[in-house]
Design an enzyme around this catalytic site. Structure first.
Site, mmCIF file in Angstrom:
data_model
loop_
_atom_site.group_PDB
_atom_site.id
_atom_site.type_symbol
_atom_site.label_atom_id
_atom_site.label_comp_id
_atom_site.label_asym_id
_atom_site.label_seq_id
_atom_site.Cartn_x
_atom_site.Cartn_y
_atom_site.Cartn_z
ATOM 1 N N VAL A 50 -20.846 -36.412 -89.410
ATOM 2 C CA VAL A 50 -20.854 -35.691 -88.142
ATOM 3 C C VAL A 50 -19.845 -36.311 -87.174
ATOM 4 C CG1 VAL A 50 -22.232 -34.927 -86.181
ATOM 5 C CG2 VAL A 50 -23.305 -35.125 -88.432
ATOM 6 N N GLY A 98 -19.007 -41.045 -89.327
ATOM 7 C CA GLY A 98 -19.428 -40.527 -90.624
ATOM 8 C C GLY A 98 -19.236 -39.021 -90.703
ATOM 9 N N LYS A 102 -42.776 -31.203 -92.720
ATOM 10 C CA LYS A 102 -41.971 -32.234 -93.377
ATOM 11 C C LYS A 102 -42.717 -32.650 -94.634
ATOM 12 C CE LYS A 102 -38.263 -34.843 -92.405
ATOM 13 N NZ LYS A 102 -37.027 -34.508 -91.690
ATOM 14 N N GLY A 122 -20.047 -44.436 -84.763
ATOM 15 C CA GLY A 122 -20.293 -43.819 -86.066
ATOM 16 C C GLY A 122 -19.305 -42.706 -86.332
HETATM 17 P P1 NAD Z 1 -23.351 -40.579 -92.069
HETATM 18 O O1 NAD Z 1 -24.125 -41.555 -92.869
HETATM 19 O O2 NAD Z 1 -22.320 -39.748 -92.722
HETATM 20 O O3 NAD Z 1 -22.631 -41.316 -90.848
HETATM 21 C C1 NAD Z 1 -23.186 -42.383 -90.149
HETATM 22 C C2 NAD Z 1 -22.063 -43.386 -89.916
HETATM 23 O O4 NAD Z 1 -22.546 -44.410 -89.044
HETATM 24 C C3 NAD Z 1 -21.582 -44.069 -91.185
HETATM 25 O O5 NAD Z 1 -20.179 -43.938 -91.291
HETATM 26 C C4 NAD Z 1 -22.002 -45.523 -90.986
HETATM 27 O O6 NAD Z 1 -21.084 -46.432 -91.554
HETATM 28 C C5 NAD Z 1 -22.022 -45.641 -89.488
HETATM 29 N N1 NAD Z 1 -22.878 -46.707 -88.961
HETATM 30 C C6 NAD Z 1 -24.073 -47.135 -89.405
HETATM 31 N N2 NAD Z 1 -24.525 -48.133 -88.640
HETATM 32 C C7 NAD Z 1 -23.622 -48.320 -87.679
HETATM 33 C C8 NAD Z 1 -23.516 -49.214 -86.590
HETATM 34 N N3 NAD Z 1 -24.463 -50.118 -86.332
HETATM 35 N N4 NAD Z 1 -22.436 -49.149 -85.786
HETATM 36 C C9 NAD Z 1 -21.461 -48.238 -86.036
HETATM 37 N N5 NAD Z 1 -21.502 -47.377 -87.061
HETATM 38 C C10 NAD Z 1 -22.555 -47.429 -87.869
HETATM 39 O O7 NAD Z 1 -24.459 -39.678 -91.344
HETATM 40 P P2 NAD Z 1 -24.238 -38.299 -90.572
HETATM 41 O O8 NAD Z 1 -24.654 -37.183 -91.457
HETATM 42 O O9 NAD Z 1 -22.873 -38.275 -89.958
HETATM 43 O O10 NAD Z 1 -25.345 -38.429 -89.434
HETATM 44 C C11 NAD Z 1 -25.137 -39.237 -88.291
HETATM 45 C C12 NAD Z 1 -26.379 -39.189 -87.399
HETATM 46 O O11 NAD Z 1 -26.632 -37.850 -87.007
HETATM 47 C C13 NAD Z 1 -27.662 -39.658 -88.081
HETATM 48 O O12 NAD Z 1 -28.470 -40.287 -87.113
HETATM 49 C C14 NAD Z 1 -28.307 -38.369 -88.534
HETATM 50 O O13 NAD Z 1 -29.710 -38.518 -88.644
HETATM 51 C C15 NAD Z 1 -27.938 -37.468 -87.395
HETATM 52 N N6 NAD Z 1 -27.926 -36.031 -87.751
HETATM 53 C C16 NAD Z 1 -27.082 -35.565 -88.714
HETATM 54 C C17 NAD Z 1 -27.057 -34.209 -89.028
HETATM 55 C C18 NAD Z 1 -26.111 -33.658 -90.056
HETATM 56 O O14 NAD Z 1 -25.892 -32.440 -90.067
HETATM 57 N N7 NAD Z 1 -25.518 -34.476 -90.913
HETATM 58 C C19 NAD Z 1 -27.912 -33.316 -88.352
HETATM 59 C C20 NAD Z 1 -28.774 -33.811 -87.372
HETATM 60 C C21 NAD Z 1 -28.757 -35.186 -87.076
#
Ligand code: NAD
Length: 367
Positions: A183, A181, A79, A179
């Protein structure tokens, strides 16, 4: 003091990088390269001090070793962090200076995007080194990993359903998705395609509305998500949401979602075990993102990516087997699976045979 710290955490190498002209202060941590070159994202964050940045990069790089090992990748853990404010301190020179440091490691460390970094920043890094993943699709990169992460989460879910209920019928169960978002929304879509009942919450009301209107989910309040009558709690937002306060409220029999670091601490993992709630370890379930970028190393291909995501089913299943075999909670079994694989593969890599370094296919630089 630093040697004591990295000896305890098992790091192979920690590189401090500075370029006064470019304003770069970065740390690259190579935790373990037994399985292959260390892969892990670059984070840019306004750390309060250098110690905080060092702690973060050591913790995150170690986590990548475990994640990559359980994912079955021939890739080690690393990292990097840049100390700076992503909103103010970004420049071409900064990222190109960082790229030159990555290049100087000659493939021992391969970088990618993480918090505070986007695909455009990676373009600059890519100017100086080929040891980059997560570059734009026009350069032969893999693009947005979120749909793959969601699909991989689905595979982990099916393994958990099988282990807990003896069938993999996703549509038969109810889900609490926290969430919606990148994913989360994709995951919701996959759940609804199978006819599952889905409760959803998000701090962004527009996303909740979309999940309800477009996919027919039941919208619930931010705090209400812990009380709904769901079989599966699926954290897809932040870490630490399974904690002393929320655990007594959960009715779910399975915890399986894409968020990182879902358990507030190890004691919570032990408590889940006692209560008979099956925890599908986060870093095994959400490995789709790193699997996807790892395929850039020898030429990205979408079909290979989808095939690789399906291995998450077996990886999560194997963790449950180890938990039963050793009588330990699943969060510990995931770590054990990683350690066993690193030890086994380490033994077949005899020194005189050399290691296979990364061999990147030729990709196109420039715009
Ligand atoms: P993102 O920012 O697109 O989505 C996260 C969502 O969670 C947002 O819509 C946000 O408004 C919402 N949120 C934040 N705090 C909240 C709360 N207290 N209650 C309800 N909703 C809340 O991120 P993402 O890319 O979708 O990733 C989501 C999670 O998955 C993260 O923890 C990320 O580290 C993990 N992750 C993502 C990937 C990837 O491919 N994007 C891969 C591995 C892990």
């Amino acid at each position: 003091m630093i040697f004591d710290t990295i000896a305890t955490s098992g790091h192979e190498q920690v590189v401090f990088c500075q370029s006064k002209d470019a304003g770069l202060k970065a740390i690259i941590a190579v935790h373990n390269t037994v399985l292959g070159p260390a892969l892990g994202g670059l984070r840019m964050w306004p750390y309060k001090n250098e110690q905080e940045a060092l702690n973060d990069v050591l913790r995150l790089s170690r986590g990548m070793t475990y994640k990559n090992a359980v994912a079955g990748l021939n890739i080690g853990g690393g990292k990097a962090v840049i100390i700076g404010d992503p909103a103010k301190d970004k420049s071409e020179a900064l990222f190109r200076a960082f790229g030159r440091f990555v290049n100087s490691l000659n493939g021992r460390y391969i970088t990618a995007e993480d918090v505070g970094i986007d695909v455009n920043d990676m373009e600059w890094v890519f100017r100086e080194t080929e040891f980059v993943t997560g570059v734009h699709q026009v350069h032969g990169g893999s693009g947005d990993p979120s749909p793959f992460t969601a699909y991989g989460t689905m595979q982990g879910l099916m393994a958990a359903l099988q282990a807990k209920f003896g069938d993999e019928d996703v549509g038969k169960r109810a889900y609490a998705v926290q969430g919606a978002g990148h994913v989360g929304m994709e995951f919701i879509k996959l759940l609804r395609e199978q006819g599952a009942r889905v409760f959803v919450t998000d701090i962004n009301p527009e996303l909740v509305k979309r999940a309800a209107d477009e996919f027919g989910c039941t919208a619930v309040g931010l705090d209400e998500i812990y009380d709904v009558d769901a079989d599966v709690y699926s954290p897809c937002a932040l870490g630490g949401t399974v904690n002393e306060k929320t655990l007594p409220r959960l009715k779910a029999k399975i915890i399986c979602g894409a968020a990182n670091n879902q358990l507030a601490n190890d004691a919570i993992g032990d408590e889940l075990e006692k209560r008979g709630i099956l925890y599908a370890p986060d870093y095994a379930v959400n490995a789709g993102g790193v699997m996807n970028v790892s395929l850039e190393i020898d030429g990205y291909n979408r079909e290979r990516a989808m095939r690789m995501m399906r291995t998450i089913y077996h990886n999560v299943g194997r963790i449950f087997q180890i938990a039963r075999r050793d009588g330990i909670p699943t969060y510990k079994a995931a770590d054990r699976m990683a350690e066993e694989r690193i030890a086994a593969i380490g033994k077949i890599k005899l020194p005189h045979m050399g290691n296979n370094g990364p061999r990147f296919r030729v990709r196109m630089r420039g715009h």
